[in-house]
Structures are given as structure tokens and as C-alpha cells.
Enzyme design. Structure first.
Site, PDB file in Angstrom:
ATOM      1  CG  MET A 170      -1.969  -0.994   1.272  1.00 57.71           C
ATOM      2  SD  MET A 170      -2.929  -0.875   2.808  1.00 57.71           S
ATOM      3  CE  MET A 170      -1.742  -1.470   3.997  1.00 57.71           C
ATOM      4  N   GLY A 201      -0.204   3.750   4.967  1.00 52.07           N
ATOM      5  CA  GLY A 201       0.264   2.756   4.017  1.00 52.07           C
ATOM      6  C   GLY A 201       1.253   1.767   4.588  1.00 52.07           C
ATOM      7  CB  SER A 202       2.118  -0.758   5.846  1.00 50.62           C
ATOM      8  OG  SER A 202       3.163  -1.592   6.279  1.00 50.62           O
ATOM      9  NE  ARG A 203       5.240  -7.681   2.397  1.00 49.95           N
ATOM     10  CZ  ARG A 203       6.342  -8.147   1.848  1.00 49.95           C
ATOM     11  NH1 ARG A 203       7.285  -7.318   1.456  1.00 49.95           N
ATOM     12  NH2 ARG A 203       6.533  -9.432   1.684  1.00 49.95           N
ATOM     13  CB  ILE A 220       3.599  -5.907   7.387  1.00 46.85           C
ATOM     14  CG1 ILE A 220       3.297  -7.407   7.454  1.00 46.85           C
ATOM     15  CG2 ILE A 220       5.086  -5.664   7.638  1.00 46.85           C
ATOM     16  CD1 ILE A 220       3.926  -8.209   6.348  1.00 46.85           C
TER      17      ILE A 220
END
Length: 216
Positions: free
Chosen positions: A97, A184-186, A154
């Protein structure tokens, strides 16, 4: 479209800060500077507000469907060892993301929440392979009628606030809101080895809509 509740405090603080800055510019600087700054201040508020936007979407429901728990871009599709819960080989699909994506998460299947665990950790960039095991993260598992799906929120170098709203024993429908990662991230999704993956690396996916895989 609406703004997620996770943004209530930060957006209020940000608005008050920008309003105070605008007041200072209005009373203590030349008028031209104030009017030039107005669109910048307004744009600054909209920039933060878009992090918390939630579009209205219909859920792509299917008993054999594993839908994407998040918006973003597919960056990993590989067979790997899942050592925390299943302790066997699985197909891992990872969705990255960016700060421009919607940051909420939704349940990929219908079923009962069989496992949740928060892990403190590092804040490596989300595309680093080690982020899956070393970063701050939350592991969530849902057991459906035919299969069990594990997915992880994550944290990344910027995203340091993971929220999840489900707990063990909860009954969830496919596409229920289950979490939020700020900025955002994953997301990692772990599928059975016989899953028919419906996406490829580089695909852009939407939470609640995109079918990540079909499971026999």
C-alpha cells in the site's frame, strides 16, 4: 465515500494547526501572502484527509473466493514456509500500500476468527522481504467452511500504527472491516498450495472487490 474514524483526532489537530497558521498569516503578513497561502493550507488538509478516505463498495462474495483484504499493488507471489501458525508451506501473496491507497483492511473470507496476535518489531521499508518477519505486524487467521486463511498487517518505515478490530471467536462475513494501517504499508496473505491465484505481480487490487485466489 466517508472518512474513517481513525482519522478523527489527527485530522482535528491538523485542521486546528492549519487554521492557526492561516490566522498568523492573515494578521501578521502582507495580504498577498495570505491569499497565496490559502490554497496551500487547504491542499495540506486534503492531503491528510485522503489518507482516511473509505469508498463505498459492494463486496465480491464467493464461498471459494479469497478477496483482497486491502488496496494496493501485488509485489510478491511465491511459495514459502509459514512458521507462526500453519507451520507448513503456503502460497504467499503480498500487497503493498502506497500513501495514496485506501488504508483500511477487510476480511478475505467468511468464517470464525481462529487466531490473532500482535508482534512488536522493526520499521523496515515495507518492500523489504524481511519486513514480513521482522517488522511490527499483526497476524489474523479466519477459518471458513472449507479453508483457513492467514493474513498479516505489516508496518513500514512510515506506517507505525496498526489497528485491528477482530478477536478470536468472532464470526465475520466476507468483506467486514477488520483493521486500519495509517499511512500505508503491506499485507501478506497465505493461501493453501492448491489455491488458484487470480492475480499476478504488478496488478493493482482493491479491498473487498479483487479476487486474490480461488480455493478448492
Amino acid at each position: 465515500m466517508y472518512l474513517h474514524r481513525e482519522g478523527n483526532v489527527i485530522l482535528t489537530v491538523w485542521f486546528l494547526f492549519l487554521a492557526a497558521l492561516g490566522t498568523v498569516l492573515y494578521f501578521f503578513t502582507p495580504s498577498w501572502l495570505f491569499y497565496v497561502s490559502l490554497p496551500i493550507l487547504f491542499g495540506g488538509f486534503l492531503l491528510f484527509a485522503q489518507f482516511f478516505r473509505i469508498p463505498k463498495r459492494e463486496v465480491n462474495v464467493g464461498e471459494d473466493h479469497v478477496i483482497s483484504p486491502s488496496d494496493g499493488k501485488v509485489v510478491v507471489i511465491e511459495e514459502t514456509e509459514e512458521g507462526e501458525y500453519f507451520k507448513d508451506k503456503r502460497i504467499q501473496v503480498s500487497v503493498f500500500m502506497s500513501p495514496l491507497n485506501v488504508h483500511a483492511q477487510w476480511t478475505p473470507i467468511e468464517g470464525e476468527v481462529s487466531y490473532t496476535k500482535y508482534h512488536p518489531g522493526l520499521f523496515l521499508v515495507a518492500w523489504d522481504p524481511k519486513s514480513s518477519t521482522d517488522n511490527e505486524r499483526t497476524t489474523l487467521v479466519i477459518k471458513g467452511k472449507k479453508h483457513e486463511i492467514l493474513f498479516r498487517q505489516i508496518a513500514g518505515a512510515v506506517a507505525r500504527r496498526i489497528k485491528y478490530y477482530i478477536k478470536e471467536g468472532d464470526k465475520v462475513a466476507q468483506g467486514d472491516e477488520c483493521g486500519f494501517i495509517k499511512f500505508g504499508s503491506r499485507i501478506d496473505i497465505f493461501l493453501p498450495l492448491d489455491a488458484d491465484v487470480q492475480v499476478k505481480i504488478g496488478d493493482k487490487v482493491q479491498g473487498k472487490r479483487t479476487v486474490i485466489a480461488k480455493v478448492k
